[in-house]
Enzyme design. Sequence first.
Site, mmCIF file in Angstrom:
data_model
loop_
_atom_site.group_PDB
_atom_site.id
_atom_site.type_symbol
_atom_site.label_atom_id
_atom_site.label_comp_id
_atom_site.label_asym_id
_atom_site.label_seq_id
_atom_site.Cartn_x
_atom_site.Cartn_y
_atom_site.Cartn_z
ATOM 1 N N SER A 64 0.835 -1.209 0.000
ATOM 2 C CA SER A 64 0.000 0.000 0.000
ATOM 3 C C SER A 64 0.871 1.260 0.000
ATOM 4 O O SER A 64 2.014 1.247 0.471
ATOM 5 C CB SER A 64 -0.911 0.033 1.228
ATOM 6 O OG SER A 64 -1.769 -1.072 1.248
HETATM 7 N N1 SAH Z 1 -1.106 -4.954 3.986
HETATM 8 C C1 SAH Z 1 -0.390 -5.178 2.751
HETATM 9 C C2 SAH Z 1 -1.184 -4.708 1.561
HETATM 10 C C3 SAH Z 1 -1.314 -5.803 0.587
HETATM 11 S S1 SAH Z 1 -2.456 -5.630 -0.719
HETATM 12 C C4 SAH Z 1 1.001 -4.579 2.789
HETATM 13 O O1 SAH Z 1 1.304 -3.828 3.727
HETATM 14 O O2 SAH Z 1 1.811 -4.881 1.905
HETATM 15 C C5 SAH Z 1 -3.795 -6.648 -0.156
HETATM 16 C C6 SAH Z 1 -3.496 -8.086 0.156
HETATM 17 O O3 SAH Z 1 -4.719 -8.691 0.550
HETATM 18 C C7 SAH Z 1 -2.973 -8.913 -1.021
HETATM 19 O O4 SAH Z 1 -1.773 -9.528 -0.647
HETATM 20 C C8 SAH Z 1 -4.075 -9.941 -1.257
HETATM 21 O O5 SAH Z 1 -3.592 -11.205 -1.685
HETATM 22 C C9 SAH Z 1 -4.707 -10.030 0.112
HETATM 23 N N2 SAH Z 1 -6.082 -10.537 0.150
HETATM 24 C C10 SAH Z 1 -7.086 -10.316 -0.722
HETATM 25 N N3 SAH Z 1 -8.203 -10.952 -0.328
HETATM 26 C C11 SAH Z 1 -7.904 -11.600 0.843
HETATM 27 C C12 SAH Z 1 -8.622 -12.441 1.733
HETATM 28 N N4 SAH Z 1 -9.895 -12.773 1.521
HETATM 29 N N5 SAH Z 1 -7.985 -12.908 2.823
HETATM 30 C C13 SAH Z 1 -6.682 -12.603 3.062
HETATM 31 N N6 SAH Z 1 -5.942 -11.824 2.250
HETATM 32 C C14 SAH Z 1 -6.543 -11.333 1.153
#
Ligand code: SAH
Length: 213
Positions: A64
């Site tokens: 993010s």
């Molecule tokens: N918090 C992260 C942001 C990652 S983007 C960081 O600091 O890098 C969002 C993430 O959510 C992705 O890795 C995606 O695979 C995950 N995601 C999407 N749907 C999800 C679900 N139902 N359960 C767990 N993770 C999920």
Amino acid sequence: MEDTFRHKGLRNKLVECLRLKGIRDEKVLLAINKVPRHLFLESSLINHAYQDKALPIGAGQTISQPYTVAVQSELLKVKPFEKVLEIGTGSGYQACVLLEMSARVYTIERQRELYLKAMSFLPQIGYNPQFFYGDGYLGLPTYGPFDKIIITAGAPEVPKALLEQLKIGGRLVAPIGDSQVQVMTVVERKGEDSFVTTHHGSFIFVPLLKGTE
Ligand code: SAH
């Protein structure tokens, strides 16, 4: 895996930029100033690590934007030792920011590749959340209830299971909307069946998807 004076200087600048964009919580700014964001990126992107931008982390996902991490962390109002559930581990960066704020972090990722990568990398740089591979829509019923819940992917609505796993007095922060744009939403649990929702601006996230892969 070096964290040089140059990196520290760039982080200071990033923090000043976040301050100018309206982030006020000193605990959030301090945490962002501590986490070496460049170490979460592949080498070709390292030079962009301290720009206020979302960046690719593989598997079609992104780390993010720092401003977004700051807004979500601020809205969460984390206090030391609170139990925080994060949906969407991704690179693990947001989890580290919450750990720097002295939260006890439980983080779930649905993509095995990212889950495994974060689980091996974070401890190498001194961060130890509890890692889970699974579908965040379901939360972690056996580990709850949680003081705070943060969803870091865009959802059409707040998953019901997560509201059930929120303590009374707890807060959930999530981007809610369609696949194009989401509104940062805070849900406070005031009682067993009493929830108060507020909205905090528009953001763009990758989607929250069901199931695992
Ligand atoms: N918090 C992260 C942001 C990652 S983007 C960081 O600091 O890098 C969002 C993430 O959510 C992705 O890795 C995606 O695979 C995950 N995601 C999407 N749907 C999800 C679900 N139902 N359960 C767990 N993770 C999920």
